[in-house]
Motif scaffolding. Sequence first.
Motif, PDB file in Angstrom:
ATOM      1  N   UNK A  46       0.838  -1.200   0.000  1.00  0.00           N
ATOM      2  CA  UNK A  46       0.000   0.000   0.000  1.00  0.00           C
ATOM      3  C   UNK A  46       0.874   1.252   0.000  1.00  0.00           C
ATOM      4  N   UNK A  47       1.958   1.239   0.751  1.00  0.00           N
ATOM      5  CA  UNK A  47       2.867   2.389   0.781  1.00  0.00           C
ATOM      6  C   UNK A  47       3.504   2.570  -0.589  1.00  0.00           C
ATOM      7  N   UNK A  48       3.909   1.462  -1.227  1.00  0.00           N
ATOM      8  CA  UNK A  48       4.488   1.553  -2.566  1.00  0.00           C
ATOM      9  C   UNK A  48       3.479   2.134  -3.551  1.00  0.00           C
ATOM     10  N   UNK A  49       2.220   1.678  -3.479  1.00  0.00           N
ATOM     11  CA  UNK A  49       1.185   2.190  -4.387  1.00  0.00           C
ATOM     12  C   UNK A  49       0.935   3.669  -4.111  1.00  0.00           C
ATOM     13  N   UNK A  50       0.903   4.026  -2.834  1.00  0.00           N
ATOM     14  CA  UNK A  50       0.692   5.424  -2.470  1.00  0.00           C
ATOM     15  C   UNK A  50       1.857   6.281  -2.948  1.00  0.00           C
ATOM     16  N   UNK A  51       3.077   5.772  -2.816  1.00  0.00           N
ATOM     17  CA  UNK A  51       4.255   6.498  -3.288  1.00  0.00           C
ATOM     18  C   UNK A  51       4.231   6.629  -4.805  1.00  0.00           C
ATOM     19  N   UNK A  52       3.789   5.578  -5.491  1.00  0.00           N
ATOM     20  CA  UNK A  52       3.698   5.641  -6.955  1.00  0.00           C
ATOM     21  C   UNK A  52       2.682   6.696  -7.377  1.00  0.00           C
ATOM     22  N   UNK A  53       1.533   6.746  -6.678  1.00  0.00           N
ATOM     23  CA  UNK A  53       0.534   7.777  -6.985  1.00  0.00           C
ATOM     24  C   UNK A  53       1.092   9.167  -6.729  1.00  0.00           C
ATOM     25  N   UNK A  54       1.823   9.304  -5.654  1.00  0.00           N
ATOM     26  CA  UNK A  54       2.435  10.592  -5.323  1.00  0.00           C
ATOM     27  C   UNK A  54       3.403  11.014  -6.433  1.00  0.00           C
ATOM     28  N   UNK A  55       4.227  10.071  -6.897  1.00  0.00           N
ATOM     29  CA  UNK A  55       5.189  10.372  -7.961  1.00  0.00           C
ATOM     30  C   UNK A  55       4.474  10.700  -9.269  1.00  0.00           C
ATOM     31  N   UNK A  56       3.379   9.988  -9.580  1.00  0.00           N
ATOM     32  CA  UNK A  56       2.605  10.299 -10.786  1.00  0.00           C
ATOM     33  C   UNK A  56       2.064  11.714 -10.714  1.00  0.00           C
ATOM     34  N   UNK A  57       1.553  12.094  -9.544  1.00  0.00           N
ATOM     35  CA  UNK A  57       1.043  13.462  -9.371  1.00  0.00           C
ATOM     36  C   UNK A  57       2.151  14.482  -9.567  1.00  0.00           C
ATOM     37  N   UNK A  58       3.332  14.188  -9.026  1.00  0.00           N
ATOM     38  CA  UNK A  58       4.457  15.111  -9.176  1.00  0.00           C
ATOM     39  C   UNK A  58       4.881  15.232 -10.642  1.00  0.00           C
ATOM     40  N   UNK A  59       4.861  14.114 -11.371  1.00  0.00           N
ATOM     41  CA  UNK A  59       5.221  14.140 -12.795  1.00  0.00           C
ATOM     42  C   UNK A  59       4.203  14.960 -13.576  1.00  0.00           C
ATOM     43  N   UNK A  60       2.911  14.776 -13.268  1.00  0.00           N
ATOM     44  CA  UNK A  60       1.893  15.551 -13.985  1.00  0.00           C
ATOM     45  C   UNK A  60       2.012  17.036 -13.646  1.00  0.00           C
ATOM     46  N   UNK A  61       2.350  17.363 -12.394  1.00  0.00           N
ATOM     47  CA  UNK A  61       2.567  18.763 -12.032  1.00  0.00           C
ATOM     48  C   UNK A  61       3.763  19.331 -12.799  1.00  0.00           C
ATOM     49  N   UNK A  62       4.821  18.524 -12.936  1.00  0.00           N
ATOM     50  CA  UNK A  62       6.012  18.963 -13.666  1.00  0.00           C
ATOM     51  C   UNK A  62       5.676  19.209 -15.125  1.00  0.00           C
ATOM     52  N   UNK A  63       4.850  18.339 -15.731  1.00  0.00           N
ATOM     53  CA  UNK A  63       4.445  18.519 -17.131  1.00  0.00           C
ATOM     54  C   UNK A  63       3.632  19.804 -17.279  1.00  0.00           C
ATOM     55  N   UNK A  64       2.760  20.060 -16.311  1.00  0.00           N
ATOM     56  CA  UNK A  64       1.955  21.280 -16.347  1.00  0.00           C
ATOM     57  C   UNK A  64       2.847  22.511 -16.226  1.00  0.00           C
ATOM     58  N   UNK A  65       3.820  22.463 -15.343  1.00  0.00           N
ATOM     59  CA  UNK A  65       4.752  23.583 -15.183  1.00  0.00           C
ATOM     60  C   UNK A  65       5.544  23.791 -16.471  1.00  0.00           C
ATOM     61  N   UNK A  66       5.952  22.703 -17.118  1.00  0.00           N
ATOM     62  CA  UNK A  66       6.696  22.813 -18.373  1.00  0.00           C
ATOM     63  C   UNK A  66       5.859  23.470 -19.457  1.00  0.00           C
ATOM     64  N   UNK A  67       4.574  23.099 -19.546  1.00  0.00           N
ATOM     65  CA  UNK A  67       3.721  23.705 -20.567  1.00  0.00           C
ATOM     66  C   UNK A  67       3.488  25.178 -20.279  1.00  0.00           C
ATOM     67  N   UNK A  68       3.320  25.538 -19.013  1.00  0.00           N
ATOM     68  CA  UNK A  68       3.160  26.949 -18.654  1.00  0.00           C
ATOM     69  C   UNK A  68       4.449  27.709 -18.965  1.00  0.00           C
TER      70      UNK A  68
END
Length: 173
Positions: free
Chosen positions: A102-124
């Motif tokens: 569960x911690x690994x899945x939660x960490x993976x979700x956290x990393x996915x969110x961070x990657x999507x935030x990074x992509x959004x920042x890159x587009x901005x």
Amino acid sequence: MESRILSSSSNLSHRSDEEGERERFCYCGLPSPRRTSWTRMNLGRRFYGCARYREGSKCKYFKWIDAKFSNRATEVILDILDGRHQPPSTFVDDLDDVDSKQVEASSANYLKNEVSKQAEVSSVNYLLKNEVSRMKIERKCYQMFIIVLFCYIAYLMIKCKALEDKKKFLQLP
């Protein structure tokens, strides 16, 4: 009673948050799993701690969820544990296996969110760079307009001066 009390070594299990509880993060920035203490001083008491405490993390994030149990509650918990005829570390280890996933899945979700935030920042960032380039071109156009306007005004002034000189020349007696 003393023979039933567990050792003071840290046997812990963790669980994911229940509905309605917000996810907590340790000082490392990772989701902090909810765990249950199985030490003799805090038997069955839940807390949040650093997800990497077993890796020797220097994070030291720790927060109790439950108030300290009464001696009677601790005694009842020990009686229940004795009734299972299984040392607590065995079923705690089973829970650790489930919770580590569960911690690994939660960490993976956290990393996915961070990657999507990074992509959004890159587009901005890309849009802002384009806007800055457009504004630089616009500024150059305005500068050229001002230079042309200044030249035209200078031309008119010279032309007026020439007309005045011609008028004076024609007025000679």
